[in-house]
Structures are given as structure tokens and as C-alpha cells.
Motif scaffolding. Structure first.
Motif, mmCIF file in Angstrom:
data_model
loop_
_atom_site.group_PDB
_atom_site.id
_atom_site.type_symbol
_atom_site.label_atom_id
_atom_site.label_comp_id
_atom_site.label_asym_id
_atom_site.label_seq_id
_atom_site.Cartn_x
_atom_site.Cartn_y
_atom_site.Cartn_z
ATOM 1 N N GLU A 161 3.644 -15.108 46.806
ATOM 2 C CA GLU A 161 3.569 -14.692 45.405
ATOM 3 C C GLU A 161 3.067 -15.863 44.564
ATOM 4 O O GLU A 161 2.137 -15.751 43.781
ATOM 5 N N PHE A 162 3.719 -16.988 44.842
ATOM 6 C CA PHE A 162 3.421 -18.204 44.085
ATOM 7 C C PHE A 162 1.950 -18.606 44.233
ATOM 8 O O PHE A 162 1.273 -18.942 43.272
ATOM 9 N N LEU A 163 1.493 -18.535 45.468
ATOM 10 C CA LEU A 163 0.107 -18.930 45.725
ATOM 11 C C LEU A 163 -0.868 -17.979 45.043
ATOM 12 O O LEU A 163 -1.910 -18.387 44.551
ATOM 13 N N LYS A 164 -0.503 -16.715 45.015
ATOM 14 C CA LYS A 164 -1.386 -15.748 44.383
ATOM 15 C C LYS A 164 -1.522 -16.022 42.894
ATOM 16 O O LYS A 164 -2.582 -15.849 42.300
ATOM 17 N N LYS A 165 -0.389 -16.478 42.323
ATOM 18 C CA LYS A 165 -0.411 -16.754 40.894
ATOM 19 C C LYS A 165 -1.198 -18.006 40.578
ATOM 20 O O LYS A 165 -1.770 -18.150 39.500
ATOM 21 N N ASN A 166 -1.193 -18.939 41.529
ATOM 22 C CA ASN A 166 -1.886 -20.211 41.285
ATOM 23 C C ASN A 166 -2.976 -20.423 42.311
ATOM 24 O O ASN A 166 -2.810 -21.188 43.259
ATOM 25 N N PRO A 167 -4.071 -19.738 42.171
ATOM 26 C CA PRO A 167 -5.128 -19.832 43.192
ATOM 27 C C PRO A 167 -5.603 -21.263 43.369
ATOM 28 O O PRO A 167 -5.990 -21.667 44.463
ATOM 29 N N LYS A 168 -5.554 -22.082 42.308
ATOM 30 C CA LYS A 168 -6.002 -23.478 42.415
ATOM 31 C C LYS A 168 -5.192 -24.229 43.460
ATOM 32 O O LYS A 168 -5.737 -24.988 44.258
#
Ligand SMILES: Nc1ncnc2c1ncn2[C@@H]1O[C@H](COP(=O)(O)OP(=O)(O)O)[C@@H](O)[C@H]1O
Ligand SMILES: [Mg+2]
Lengths: 343, 717
Positions: B2-9
Motif C-alpha cells: 500500500e505504502f509503495l503504491k502511495k509513494n511511487p518515488k
């Protein structure tokens, strides 16, 4: 040639790379949209008008409407793309650099919205600056500048730096500087826009007092219609570089030329703008009361007197000759009726 | 996830790191590879490969291209060198009139230009020097040596030190007032009494030529760049590279072009000092509000008046920072250019450092620093000076400074004359106190150093050993263990993630230049030292800055300290660390840390200060406590400005690492130092300098791009 001090004939200012070529091709028919598509911005679009000696023309318009650009064309801070500009009959665009500098040193003064004072100079040095640029020696220029300091009421602060002054005081310096060379033509670009309302009112009054004394030919720019009404002999209303209407405040309020202008005038309290002359009846019927009012009075100032009378009041001109009449109903109609129309 | 999806950078960065480490593990260290290859570059070895490009033969050890790229640019230094020699010795020979031999002589154009320039510089330096110290050269320049022999009286006598001291004091008083006057007086007396007069005046004469010339040229070029886009475009790349080019590296080519001596030093100093002056002039002129320019025009200014009465004074703040930089660079160069034969304090300092006479070095360093601070403050006061039009002053009041100076002049001469009787047969102390006859504290300091060494030796040594064995060696090994391809992927990837394709390309070009030069390994060592220094500096600077920011007076004090420390010539920093840690990498790194902490601290304070006051109040009103305010509001907003500080910190650290070669390091700096004493070193020195500059520029590009984006994001661009 008339006694116009400033005269513009079809002045255009277009920003962008091949502005001149596009203007020629447009053949006087400049459409902002087509120009924008070609990477050009239209600043001033076909402006023609005259300003007479001692007259104050106020240029009014929302921000981005090209007011400053127009002023900068007339002071030749930028070169107009097309059209002709005459200053006291002299073709401004024909002047060479030296003549232009001479003109600015002796005939023109300008006040800026952001004051534009030199931060490294004190009040008196700032005011003396245009004089020193002219080559006047230090003693004379400083003493002349001190006179200006007194004129704008900054005595005692002549050795302050701009950063040590309030906005209103800084603009007083700006005004004093622009007047130091005793110019005939005075340009003011939104001089009071950066000030608080109270200070702004004070400065407007001060400005009127100065103008009463000095009688300069003035182009005054503002985006505040109330300010325009208060100060102007005539108002030019600009939109997208085009002068929509140029007339006296009363005529603009009474007969707005376009929808755009009408929107501006909608909220204006008429009694503050219109003169008795603008609303009086031409006929001078016999049953006039004793009250006489001057045709140049603003309605607001005499409304109470007229309304407390039963009879119609007589309107006189400067020679005390009766030239018309005004009855209380007319006053009531003007004050309240106008606004109803607007809705 | 989830976290990674929110922060693609973050995902992209993680991916980049994974690729990097995968490459590191996948590419083995070749068996023949030794971490630092010693002198291998200069040794002919049958194992070496060779290639020929543009007629230059390049020898190198070939490795797997994934591990180390072959030095395809190896011909460049040789080529630069040959070109320089060709230009100097064979290009465009012309007939020139020779005064001495009274006949025409054929000389290459560039050589002649260089000779004329050199002659001119030498003349003005000597002139000022002889006014201060006395001598023959100036008179010789107008007449001849024969004339001097025939007329024994013909010699500039030089000013007694008392007069120069009084002059400096009175001038300081006139410019700024009592405080500076006292400082000036004490400085001059100190210099004289401690026997540093002669070298100090030699350095001063050097500065008095180099600084004004740099100022004038910098200002002029800055103005023309402001006026013409084309000039600006032409200057821009030079300015950029010079910003991160170590001052050392410019010495070598200058040696070829201008030879050895004070004149060459002045020219070099100008080359180094002019770029920051140009940049700051440009910056200042750009920042002028257009209405101020229009106000000037409407006041009837012609172009000349507009420039000198409106634009330059309005841009004064930035131009003054430029002056400050010029003075800083000049003093820095006063030391560094001792390598190419500049006389004065710098020479003494280097000599003392070389002999490990810390006491002497300290005295010379102190003198340089004092003069630097004095000149800096004087120039500042001069620019801020105000005229009083209304004081009704008497003739005496108006001219009192002149009168006092004339008085001091007469008294000084009388004193010097009396001195000739007083000190018959010895030295006239009222004229000049010779170098070895002043009070010297060198012994005291040396004893102090010895004492420290004896007392704390065990601890210092233990610390030293620990640092080197446990921290530095492993870190260095890690850096060198990176395969070239992995490094390039990492840097280019970072460029892409931060600034898109454009940034990636720029960074790629810069990295490739270094990777294809013969000094990739050395560049890695330089980078490792700089990285280490930068990390520690940032930690210190960040902490100190944040703490000082909590109180207005502390912040102001700290900025003042930064100002003064910045004025010290960079070499001076080597003195105390050598006192404590001797000749080791630790010394260099500590000097790097001290030096680079200055910008880190300064930018932290300035960044925090730049947070709008309204926000503070809004935050306080919403019931945020001090710590929350700091972490939630001030840091995020101040961060972009603080990152610019990081940029400066990196540049400072790189400079000091390179200078550290003087103590002995195994990085690019060592080779630059070597190139200095190499007849064919010009090309090598210059290329090495460019390599260092490029390391700086890689970080510069990444940080600036990031800051730009971040500022836009926060709406404070
Ligand atoms: N130097 C310039 N270059 C390009 N466009 C300009 C320039 N100066 C003004 N403009 C454009 O001309 C228009 C009129 O601007 P301006 O005269 O400053 O408006 P005002 O003073 O009425 O607020 C605006 O759309 C502005 O963006
Ligand atoms: Mg405007």
C-alpha cells in the motif's frame, strides 16, 4: 494643432518576437486571441486620446488590462509597436536618445506603485537624485530637495533611509522625487495601491492639494474606480489593452459605453459622482424657490438642502445666472433610481 | 505494498538501489586488481595495454569494462600539454621590438603577450611593495641598472612601519569608527612586533593588486553578461566549472603560461577570483526590481549613469558578497600560489608546515587571517559609507583625518630618523623590525604541541588508529569495490529520478569523463574523503545551526563566527590539525570537517530564518509545541535552503580534500601536487582539476534540480 500636451494616435504595444510584422499584417485589426496563438501578447490595442494642459486623466482597469504598458509607451520606457505619440506637439518616437533624456530631465516625472526608491540613498538624496543626474551641483540640489521634503511633509526625516520609512512615507518620497525637476507632465502608476485604505485616503487628499497648487498635466493609473472618480477630470477605462470608454466621471456613470463599463458603475453611489448640472432640468420654470445651487456642486453636498425644501431649487452658473432647475424628486430618483436600474 | 503504491518515488529509488547492489555483487573484483595501483601509471609494464589516439600513446591496465572503463581519454592531458607548448613556443611567430637589444626579434605571439602581461603585473606589484618596504626595481623600470649604479641615492626608501600602521588606523577610523580603528592598529602593531612586517607587506602588496583587479574585471564581465545574453551564454560553462575547480589545479597551466613568481600568482588569483565576482554581480543585477530601473530612466539617467548610479548601488548587497569572496579567494591564493613562487606570508607558512614547525606556521597563519579580516571589514565599511550634507563642519573637522595622517607621517619619519641614532649598529626598530628580530612565540607553540603530543599521545594515537582502521579503511575499500558500471548506473539513475532525462544526461556526461580519465580510482578516494567529511560536517552544522537558531543573539553570533572563519585562508586550517594529529588522513579529514562545517551551519541558520514569521505564529496558535514546530513546519520549509548549504559544504569539502594532498593523501590532489613539480604537468593538472570540478558538479546538478522542484512544490520559488 490643439493645446493637447499628450496626444496618442492609434498606439499599439504588442509583446513578442515578430510583433511588428504581425501588426502590419493585421492591418489595424488586432485581435488578442489570434495574436496569442502566435506567441504575442497584446498590451495596448489602438489607443487614441488627448490630454489637455492642466488636465488629470485617470486610466482605470483591472490588473493586466494594459494600463502600465500604455503609460510606459507614453514615457517611452518601452517603444510602442505602432501608432504615434506627441508630447507638446513633438513626435515622441522621432526623438533620439539625447533628446529623450532631455525631455525626461525637464518635462516628465513619474511615481511608481512599488515606490522604486534607491535603497542606498537617504530621503533627501533620493529626491535630489534627478537633479544631480541633470548635473546640478550638490549644494543646490540638496537645498532644492529639502524644499520638496517640506512640500510633502517629511521634514525631520530627510536623513532616513527608505527602509526606515512606512509605505505612505516612502511614496511621499517617490512623489517628491518625481516633482523635484518641476516637470510639466506627471505620470503616476498606481501610486497608492500598495497602501492601507486609511493612508490611501490621506494620500489622495494630499495629492489633490498638491495638484491644486501645481496644476500639472497628469496621467494617473489606478485599478480602483472610487479613486478614479475622486481624482479624475476624465477617466479612461481599459480592458484587454483597449480603451473601452474615455469620458468625464459623470458621463461614464450616466452612459456606460459597454457592458464592461456598466458593471463598474453599478455599485457607484451616484450622488458622489454626478454634478447638479448632470441631472438638472434645462427649463427654468417660474415657481422656483429661494434656494440656489451651483451647477458644479456634487449632488451629495447639496442634496440635504434641496430635499428639505418644498419648492424647486434654481441652478446657477459661475456668473450667478440661472440656467436650470432641480426639484427634490429628481434628486431622489437619481440617488435611488439608478441603482434599481442596475439590478 | 500500500505504502509503495502511495509513494511511487520510493519504489523507484528502492529499485535503483537493488540494481546497484546487484551489479556490485555480480561483478567480481579482477584478480590482478590492486586497490590503489601505486605508481603504476608511470611505470612501463609488459602487462599494460596501449592504444594510440591523435598521435598520443596511452598505457593502462586493462580490466573487464564492467569493472573499470579503459582510460579512453588518457590522451587528453598529453594533448593539452603539447598544445600549450605549441601555442607558447611556435604559434604565430612575429617580429617584436626588443628594448634591451634595440632590435627586432621574432617571437611567438602568445609568448610575447604573456611577457608583456607579466612585465606589467610585476611592475605594479613591485611599485606597491616598494612603497611599503623600499627597493630599487621601480626606479630601474624607468631608468636602468646603470643609472642606479651611478646614483647611489636613487632608491625608494619605503615607509616606516609606524606610518603604515597609523595610516591603516586612521583610514579604518574614517571608514567605520573606533572599533575597526582599534582592530587595525592592534593588527599592525602585532605584525610588526612579531617580526612579520616584511612578509606581511609582501602579501599585502600582492593582495592590493590582485583584489582590485579581480573586482574590476569581475564587475565588468558581470555587467556585460547582464547586458548581453550572448556573453552570458559564453561565460556560463566557465563559471560553472570554476565554481567547483580546486584552486590548486589552475596553478599548473599558469606555470606554463606565465612562469614563476608574484606576477603569475596575481594572474592565477584573478582567474580564480573573477568567476564568483561575475556570478554575484549578475545575481545582484538580476534581482533589481524593474521599477527601480524605470525610476532611474525617468530621472533622466543616460546608460552610464543608470549603471553606476542606479543599478550597481542597488545591487550592492550581492556585489559586496562578491567583494568578500574576492578577498577570501585572494588570501587563500596568497598561500597556495607560494607553490609557484609568490613571496610573503604564504611562502613562510608553507615552509613552516613543510618543516613541521607548527609554531612558525601558526604565527604566519594568524597574520594572514588578521589582515584578511581587516581588509574584509574595511571594504565593507567603505561600501556602506554615508555622506552628511547638513553638518556645518569647520575646515579642521572636515579634514581632520588627512591632517592626522600628515601628522603621523611626519612623526613616523622623525621617529625613524631618531631610530637611526638610537639603534646604531643594530636594526632600526622604528623603521622596520626584521623577520628574525621580532618577538616570536613559535617556541612556545612548538613546546605546547610537544606537550600535547606527549600528554595525549596515547589517546590521540588510539583514536587515530581506531578511526583509520575501523572507519576510514573499510569505507575506502567499499568505495573502491564499486564496479564502474554500478557507480554510473547509480549516479545516472539518481539523476533521472530527480531531474528527468535532462539531468540524467548531464550527470552521465560528467561521470563518464571521470570514468574515462586515467584517474577513476583516485576520484573514488577523493569522493570517499569528501563524503565522510560532508556527512560529519552536516551533522555538526545542522545541530549547531538548529541550536543557535533557538535564540536570536546566538544565531547572530554564530553567523559572525562563520563570517570570520570563512575569511581564513584554507591552508590555515591545516595548522591546528597537524598540531594534534600529525601527518595522517585523520588530519586532513578533520580539517575538511572544520572547513566544511562553516557553510553547513550558516545555511541551516539562514534556512530556518527564512521561514515566514506568519507561519511561526500560526503554528504557535494551533497549539504546536516548540519541537513539533521545528520538525513539522520549520525543517520542511527550510530544507531547500539547507540543501543549498549541502551544496556549498560539498564544494568546501572537496577543496580541502585536495589541499590535504599537502599533508599526504592518495587521491586526485596528490597527483595535482605532483603535476606542480612536473615539467609536463600542465595537462595533467588541468585534467585532474576538471575531474574534481566534475565531481562537485554532479552533486551540484542533482541538488539544485531537487531544490528547484521542491521549492516549486512548496510554493516558495
Ligand atoms: N515585458 C513584457 N513582456 C510580455 N508581456 C508583458 C510585458 N509587460 C506586460 N506584459 C503583458 O501585457 C499585459 C498588460 O500588462 P500591464 O500593462 O502591466 O497591466 P496593468 O498595469 O494594467 O496591470 C499583461 O497581460 C502582461 O502580461
Ligand atoms: Mg500596472
Amino acid at each position: 494643432m490643439s493645446d493637447a500636451v499628450i496626444k496618442c494616435e492609434s498606439v499599439y504595444k504588442i509583446f513578442g518576437e515578430n510583433a511588428e510584422k504581425m501588426l502590419q499584417e493585421a492591418n489595424g485589426n488586432v485581435d488578442a486571441k489570434t495574436f496569442q496563438e502566435n506567441g504575442c501578447i497584446v498590451g495596448v490595442n489602438n489607443a487614441s486620446f488627448e490630454v489637455a494642459k492642466g488636465e488629470m486623466l485617470v486610466v482605470m482597469g483591472l490588473s493586466g488590462s494594459g494600463k502600465s504598458t500604455l503609460l510606459r509607451c507614453i514615457s517611452r520606457l518601452t517603444d510602442a509597436t505602432g501608432g504615434k505619440i506627441f508630447i507638446e506637439g513633438q513626435d515622441l518616437l522621432e526623438l533620439n536618445n539625447k533628446e529623450l533624456i532631455d525631455l525626461r530631465r525637464n518635462k516628465m516625472g513619474m511615481v511608481f506603485q512599488s515606490f522604486a526608491l534607491l535603497p542606498h540613498k537617504t530621503v533627501v538624496e533620493n529626491i535630489a537624485f534627478p537633479l544631480q543626474i541633470k548635473g546640478i551641483n550638490t549644494d543646490d540640489s540638496i537645498s532644492k530637495a529639502m524644499d520638496m521634503v517640506k512640500l510633502v511633509g517629511l521634514d525631520g526625516r530627510e536623513n532616513y533611509f527608505p527602509r526606515e520609512l512606512s509605505g505612505g512615507q516612502q511614496q511621499r518620497v517617490g512623489i517628491a522625487r518625481s516633482l523635484a525637476v518641476e516637470p510639466d507632465i506627471w505620470f503616476l502608476d498606481e501610486p497608492f495601491s500598495a497602501l492601507d485604505p486609511l493612508i490611501r485616503k490621506e494620500m489622495q487628499d494630499e495629492f489633490l492639494r498638491l495638484q491644486d497648487k501645481l496644476q500639472k498635466t497628469i496621467m494617473f493609473i489606478t485599478h480602483d474606480f472610487d479613486e478614479a472618480l475622486k481624482l479624475a477630470d476624465r477617466i479612461a477605462i481599459m480592458k484587454d489593452g483597449i480603451i473601452e470608454q474615455l469620458d468625464t466621471p459623470a458621463k461614464i456613470v450616466l452612459n456606460p459605453a459597454t457592458e464592461y463599463v456598466r458593471k463598474f458603475t453599478e455599485e457607484v453611489p451616484r450622488e458622489k459622482v454626478l454634478l447638479i448640472e448632470d441631472v438638472m432640468d434645462q427649463s427654468t420654470s417660474d415657481n422656483l424657490g429661494d434656494l440656489r445651487v451651483s451647477k458644479d456642486e456634487i449632488i451629495e453636498n447639496v442634496a440635504e438642502k434641496i430635499l428639505t425644501q418644498e419648492k424647486t431649487a434654481g441652478v446657477i452658473d459661475s456668473n450667478n445666472k440661472i440656467i436650470g432647475s432641480i426639484n427634490p424628486t429628481k434628486i431622489i430618483n437619481t440617488v435611488f433610481g439608478g441603482r434599481k436600474n442596475g439590478n | 505494498m500500500e505504502f509503495l503504491k502511495k509513494n511511487p518515488k520510493i519504489f523507484q529509488w528502492l529499485f535503483l538501489l537493488i540494481v546497484f547492489f546487484a551489479l556490485c555483487f555480480a561483478i567480481e573484483v579482477p584478480e590482478t586488481y590492486k586497490f590503489i595501483r601505486g605508481q603504476a601509471e608511470f611505470i612501463k609494464d609488459p602487462n599494460q595495454s596501449t592504444f594510440v589516439f591523435a598521435g598520443k600513446e596511452v598505457r593502462y591496465y586493462a580490466f573487464d569494462v564492467f569493472w573499470r572503463l579503459p582510460p579512453l581519454l588518457g590522451w587528453l592531458p598529453i594533448w593539452i600539454n603539447d598544445s600549450l607548448f605549441f601555442l607558447m613556443n611556435d604559434w604565430m611567430p612575429m617580429e617584436f621590438w626588443n628594448e634591451d637589444t634595440q632590435e627586432f626579434k621574432t617571437r611567438p605571439l602568445l609568448l610575447q603577450i604573456s611577457r608583456n602581461l607579466t612585465g606589467f603585473m610585476t611592475f605594479i606589484i613591485e611599485l606597491i611593495r616598494e612603497i611599503l618596504l623600499g627597493g630599487l626595481e621601480t626606479i630601474v623600470a624607468f631608468t636602468s641598472w646603470d643609472f642606479i649604479d651611478a646614483n647611489p641615492w636613487a632608491e625608494l626608501p619605503g615607509l616606516p612601519w609606524t606610518i603604515v600602521a597609523a595610516g591603516a588606523t586612521i583610514l579604518s577610523y574614517k571608514l567605520s569608527g573606533k572599533g575597526l580603528a582599534i582592530f587595525a592598529g592592534l593588527t599592525m602593531v602585532y605584525i610588526s612586533i612579531f617580526g612579520q612586517w616584511k612578509p606581511s607587506m609582501q602579501t599585502l602588496s600582492f593582495i592590493l593588486v590582485a583584489a582590485p583587479l579581480s573586482f574590476i574585471f569581475g564587475l565588468g564581465l558581470g555587467i556585460s553578461a547582464f547586458k548581453s545574453k550572448r556573453v552570458e551564454k559564453a561565460l556560463y560553462p566557465i563559471l560553472l566549472v570554476m565554481q567547483t575547480m580546486p584552486q590548486y589545479a589552475v596553478l599548473v597551466p599558469a606555470l606554463v603560461l606565465f612562469g614563476v613568481g608574484d606576477h603569475a600568482a596575481v594572474i592565477i588569483t584573478m582567474i580564480v577570483a573573477i568567476p564568483p565576482m561575475i556570478l554575484l554581480t549578475l545575481l545582484g543585477l538580476r534581482a533589481i526590481p524593474p521599477e527601480v530601473i524605470e525610476a532611474g530612466r525617468m530621472s533622466g539617467c543616460n546608460n552610464w549613469q543608470l549603471m553606476f548610479k542606479v543599478l550597481i548601488p542597488t545591487a550592492r548587497r550581492d556585489i559586496l558578497i562578491g567583494v568578500n569572496q574576492v578577498i577570501m579567494v585572494c588570501f587563500s591564493m596568497a598561500v597556495i600560489s607560494a607553490f609557484i613562487g609568490a613571496k610573503g606570508l604564504g611562502f613562510n607558512l608553507l615552509l613552516a608546515l613543510n618543516q613541521l614547525n607548527i609554531g612558525l606556521a601558526l604565527e604566519a597563519g594568524l597574520c594572514i587571517s588578521l589582515i584578511a579580516i581587516l581588509l574584509d571589514k574595511m571594504s565593507l565599511a567603505w561600501a556602506n559609507k554615508q555622506t552628511d550634507y547638513f553638518g556645518n563642519l569647520s575646515f579642521f573637522e572636515r579634514n581632520k583625518n588627512t591632517i592626522f595622517f600628515i601628522g603621523a607621517f611626519v612623526i613616523g619619519i622623525i621617529l625613524a630618523y631618531i631610530g637611526t641614532f638610537l639603534f646604531k649598529g643594530t636594526f632600526n626598530y622604528l623603521f622596520e623590525i626584521p623577520h628574525n628580530k621580532g618577538i616570536s612565540t613559535a617556541d612556545f607553540w612548538n613546546k605546547g604541541v610537544d606537550w600535547i603530543f606527549d600528554t595525549f599521545f596515547v589517546y590521540i594515537k588510539a583514536f587515530n588508529t581506531w578511526l583509520i582502521q575501523e572507519v576510514l579503511q573499510p569505507m575506502r575499500a567499499l568505495y573502491l569495490r564499486m564496479p564502474a558500471v554500478a557507480t554510473i548506473v547509480l549516479v545516472v539513475g539518481a539523476g533521472y529520478l530527480i531531474g528527468g532525462i535532462r539531468s540524467a544526461l548531464v550527470v552521465c556526461g560528467l561521470t563518464l569523463f571521470i570514468a574515462l580519465s586515467p584517474w577513476w580510482d583516485r576520484a573514488l578516494v577523493t569522493t570517499y574523503m569528501a563524503t565522510f567529511g560532508v556527512i560529519i560536517s552536516c551533522l555538526i552544522g545542522f545541530t549547531v545551526g538548529t541550536l543557535c537558531f533557538q535564540s536570536k543573539s546566538a544565531a547572530k553570533f554564530m553567523l559572525g563566527v562563520c563570517d570570520i572563519f570563512q575569511t581564513f585562508p584554507s591552508f590555515v586550517y591545516l595548522i591546528p590539525v597537524m598540531m594534534l594529529f600529525g601527518i595522517t588522513d585523520t588530519s586532513v579529514l578533520i580539517a575538511v570537517i572544520v572547513y566544511a562545517t562553516i557553510p553547513a551551519t550558516r545555511y541551516t541558520i539562514e534556512g530556518l530564518r527564512s521561514v515566514p514569521v506568519g507561519l511561526h505564529e500560526a503554528a504557535t496558535m494551533s497549539g504546536v509545541n516548540k519541537f513539533q514546530r521545528l520538525t513539522k513546519i520549520e525543517f520542511p520549509l527550510a530544507f531547500p535552503h539547507m540543501m543549498l548549504g549541502l551544496n556549498q559544504t560539498i564544494v568546501f569539502a572537496l577543496f580541502m580534500v585536495i589541499i590535504g594532498a599537502f599533508i599526504g593523501t592518495e587521491d586526485l590532489g596528490q597527483y595535482i601536487l605532483k603535476a606542480l613539480s612536473d615539467k609536463n604537468g600542465a595537462g595533467i593538472g588541468l585534467t585532474l582539476g576538471i575531474c574534481v570540478a566534475f565531481i562537485g558538479l554532479i552533486f551540484d546538478n542533482l541538488i539544485r534540480t531537487w531544490v528547484g522542484k521542491r521549492k516549486k512544490h512548496l510554493g516558495i520559488a
